[in-house]
Design a protein around this motif. Sequence first.
Motif, short mmCIF file in Angstrom:
data_model
loop_
_atom_site.label_atom_id
_atom_site.label_comp_id
_atom_site.label_asym_id
_atom_site.label_seq_id
_atom_site.Cartn_x
_atom_site.Cartn_y
_atom_site.Cartn_z
N LEU A 159 4.89 -2.63 5.54
CA LEU A 159 4.19 -2.34 4.29
C LEU A 159 5.02 -1.37 3.46
CD1 LEU A 159 0.45 -1.91 5.30
CD2 LEU A 159 1.40 -3.62 3.75
N GLU A 160 5.18 -1.68 2.17
CA GLU A 160 5.88 -0.78 1.28
C GLU A 160 4.90 0.25 0.72
OE1 GLU A 160 8.08 -2.94 -1.63
OE2 GLU A 160 9.19 -4.07 -0.12
N ASN A 161 5.37 1.13 -0.15
CA ASN A 161 4.53 2.16 -0.74
C ASN A 161 3.41 1.54 -1.57
OD1 ASN A 161 6.12 4.15 0.36
ND2 ASN A 161 7.41 4.32 -1.44
N GLU A 162 2.30 2.25 -1.65
CA GLU A 162 1.16 1.80 -2.44
C GLU A 162 1.38 2.16 -3.90
OE1 GLU A 162 -3.54 2.82 -2.42
OE2 GLU A 162 -2.57 2.51 -0.48
N HIS A 163 1.06 1.21 -4.81
CA HIS A 163 1.23 1.42 -6.25
C HIS A 163 -0.08 1.10 -6.97
CE1 HIS A 163 5.58 1.82 -5.97
NE2 HIS A 163 5.59 0.75 -5.19
N PRO A 164 -0.35 1.79 -8.08
CA PRO A 164 -1.54 1.44 -8.87
C PRO A 164 -1.33 0.08 -9.53
CG PRO A 164 -0.25 3.11 -10.00
CD PRO A 164 0.38 2.91 -8.65
N VAL A 165 -2.43 -0.64 -9.71
CA VAL A 165 -2.39 -1.98 -10.32
C VAL A 165 -3.28 -1.98 -11.55
CG1 VAL A 165 -2.97 -4.41 -10.01
CG2 VAL A 165 -2.01 -3.12 -8.11
N GLN A 166 -2.76 -2.58 -12.63
CA GLN A 166 -3.55 -2.76 -13.83
C GLN A 166 -3.45 -4.23 -14.23
OE1 GLN A 166 -2.18 -0.67 -17.25
NE2 GLN A 166 -3.92 -1.28 -18.49
#
Length: 92
Positions: A43-50
């Motif tokens: 799993l890569e880093n978590e990013h915000p999604v829009q």
Amino acid sequence: MLGAVAAVLLLRQEYRYQPTGELRVIKNGYQLSAQWLSAEGELENEHPVQADYVGPWLIGLHIGPQRLWLWPDSLSAHDQRALRRLCHSPGR
């Protein structure tokens, strides 16, 4: 001619840096976040999604600094409805 060569080089660079793997989207209240699951299972880093565009044949997402276009027609009908519900903002 020079403009065409520059455009080809830019497109090639964009293609090389496209994310690969499976996108895991998480909804916490009204906030979406996502992580890429690589082919190796990391799993890569978590990013915000829009989700800024939800159309009948295309969904536009900003995942951290990246722009991603999804064509949900390749999903099953159930998964397509779940994705649209996930990306839909109340009042829109």
